[in-house]
Design an enzyme around this catalytic site. Sequence first.
Site, PDB file in Angstrom:
ATOM      1  N   GLN A   9      23.064  42.614 105.994  1.00 26.15           N
ATOM      2  CA  GLN A   9      22.483  43.388 105.351  1.00 26.15           C
ATOM      3  C   GLN A   9      22.138  44.829 105.973  1.00 26.15           C
ATOM      4  O   GLN A   9      21.980  44.787 107.539  1.00 26.15           O
ATOM      5  CB  GLN A   9      21.164  42.741 105.060  1.00 26.15           C
ATOM      6  CG  GLN A   9      20.133  43.098 103.966  1.00 26.15           C
ATOM      7  CD  GLN A   9      18.921  42.292 103.471  1.00 26.15           C
ATOM      8  OE1 GLN A   9      18.868  41.178 103.929  1.00 26.15           O
ATOM      9  NE2 GLN A   9      17.931  42.785 103.165  1.00 26.15           N
ATOM     10  N   SER A  88      24.508  37.429 110.662  1.00 29.59           N
ATOM     11  CA  SER A  88      23.398  36.876 109.419  1.00 29.59           C
ATOM     12  C   SER A  88      24.092  36.592 108.006  1.00 29.59           C
ATOM     13  O   SER A  88      25.000  35.717 108.149  1.00 29.59           O
ATOM     14  CB  SER A  88      22.443  38.044 109.633  1.00 29.59           C
ATOM     15  OG  SER A  88      21.255  37.465 108.870  1.00 29.59           O
ATOM     16  N   LEU A  89      23.859  37.374 107.364  1.00 24.24           N
ATOM     17  CA  LEU A  89      24.370  37.328 105.918  1.00 24.24           C
ATOM     18  C   LEU A  89      25.842  36.976 105.950  1.00 24.24           C
ATOM     19  O   LEU A  89      26.574  36.287 105.166  1.00 24.24           O
ATOM     20  CB  LEU A  89      23.862  38.337 104.952  1.00 24.24           C
ATOM     21  CG  LEU A  89      24.920  38.566 103.854  1.00 24.24           C
ATOM     22  CD1 LEU A  89      24.745  37.590 102.692  1.00 24.24           C
ATOM     23  CD2 LEU A  89      24.422  40.153 103.237  1.00 24.24           C
ATOM     24  N   ARG A 113      19.446  32.442  98.794  1.00 18.97           N
ATOM     25  CA  ARG A 113      19.044  32.758 100.096  1.00 18.97           C
ATOM     26  C   ARG A 113      18.285  34.166  99.864  1.00 18.97           C
ATOM     27  O   ARG A 113      17.193  34.222 100.639  1.00 18.97           O
ATOM     28  CB  ARG A 113      20.119  33.269 101.084  1.00 18.97           C
ATOM     29  CG  ARG A 113      19.935  33.529 102.487  1.00 18.97           C
ATOM     30  CD  ARG A 113      21.246  33.808 103.182  1.00 18.97           C
ATOM     31  NE  ARG A 113      20.895  34.048 104.567  1.00 18.97           N
ATOM     32  CZ  ARG A 113      21.006  35.153 105.350  1.00 18.97           C
ATOM     33  NH1 ARG A 113      21.051  36.421 104.744  1.00 18.97           N
ATOM     34  NH2 ARG A 113      20.545  35.405 106.617  1.00 18.97           N
ATOM     35  N   HIS A 195      14.967  35.838 110.813  1.00 16.44           N
ATOM     36  CA  HIS A 195      15.265  35.170 111.939  1.00 16.44           C
ATOM     37  C   HIS A 195      14.182  34.869 112.855  1.00 16.44           C
ATOM     38  O   HIS A 195      14.284  34.893 114.096  1.00 16.44           O
ATOM     39  CB  HIS A 195      16.501  35.767 112.542  1.00 16.44           C
ATOM     40  CG  HIS A 195      17.742  35.911 111.753  1.00 16.44           C
ATOM     41  ND1 HIS A 195      18.683  34.866 111.531  1.00 16.44           N
ATOM     42  CD2 HIS A 195      18.137  37.079 111.012  1.00 16.44           C
ATOM     43  CE1 HIS A 195      19.370  35.412 110.457  1.00 16.44           C
ATOM     44  NE2 HIS A 195      19.480  36.604 110.408  1.00 16.44           N
ATOM     45  N   GLN A 244      20.239  28.758 110.475  1.00 14.45           N
ATOM     46  CA  GLN A 244      20.069  30.337 110.749  1.00 14.45           C
ATOM     47  C   GLN A 244      18.941  30.884 110.342  1.00 14.45           C
ATOM     48  O   GLN A 244      18.773  32.058 111.117  1.00 14.45           O
ATOM     49  CB  GLN A 244      21.680  30.823 109.921  1.00 14.45           C
ATOM     50  CG  GLN A 244      22.048  31.949 110.417  1.00 14.45           C
ATOM     51  CD  GLN A 244      22.681  32.952 109.287  1.00 14.45           C
ATOM     52  OE1 GLN A 244      21.959  33.285 108.262  1.00 14.45           O
ATOM     53  NE2 GLN A 244      23.773  33.335 109.381  1.00 14.45           N
TER      54      GLN A 244
END
Length: 293
Positions: A9, A88-89, A113, A195, A244
């Site tokens: 992102q 991440s993503l 998500r 996170h 995650q």
Amino acid sequence: MKAYVFPGQGAQFKGMGKDLYERSPLAKELFEKANEILGFPITDIMFEGTDEDLKRTKVTQPAVFLHSVILTKVLGASFDPDMVAGHSLGEFSALVANGVLEYEDALKLVSKRAMAMQKACELEESTMAAVLGLEDHLVEAVCADIKGTVVAANYNCPGQLVISGDLLAVERACEELKERGARRAMILPVGGAFHSPLMEPAREELAAAIEETNFAKPVCPIYQNVSTFAMTDASEIKKNLILQLTAPVKWTQSVQNMIKDGATEFIEVGPGKVLQGLVKKIDRNAQVSSAEI
């Protein structure tokens, strides 16, 4: 050895993916399938929408995912990774690229998500902040001493760490970090504490969907944000993906391990060049480039 890396992102930009859609019949088919799955014309927003439109949670994450994954599909036989990783993503994109997840399944997970994270953000006022110029262990120590919830969230490269937590705790941490010598400690324009433990409601919601999704044997190792090491076991990959959302993105450590395992060339697949910049800061000798059709 070639390492393909996938952005997260923040990499989105107006017009993203339009050239793919216009140049490749396969890309057009996959984009149209995405419009069906998501239930709204995401292509209209990606190709013609404003920066503000692209920042909407239900758009941003699927948009970045689609740009990366469809580019991978269009590359066809020339896409031949020895290893993959995603920030991440981007880990969802990487898992489609190395054959663990099917395109449609992964897009549904990414959409879920995004919505789950948005809901979690609305439960408590929270944020993230970028900290520059301090060693990781000092940032971790400051966060541990702050009242409230604030943790190290993104280990992007040496000297660049993002912290995440409730608004007051992050603000207090920023002041303390500046006093400890941070070159900068600045609040980021994000909607919540990604996170961090504050994402637990989203993790629980996403975990149920991940558990129901088939994970196949990968064609090459993935270096996941949680573990940082080469992963090839589908059940372990699934477990790490569930963890995650509330665990830190250990990008520095992942790239270091990829290099240790033989990666010499890092190819970024998707919008922007953020990961190339981070890789060069982790190891100036690494060769970096963007995937192109």
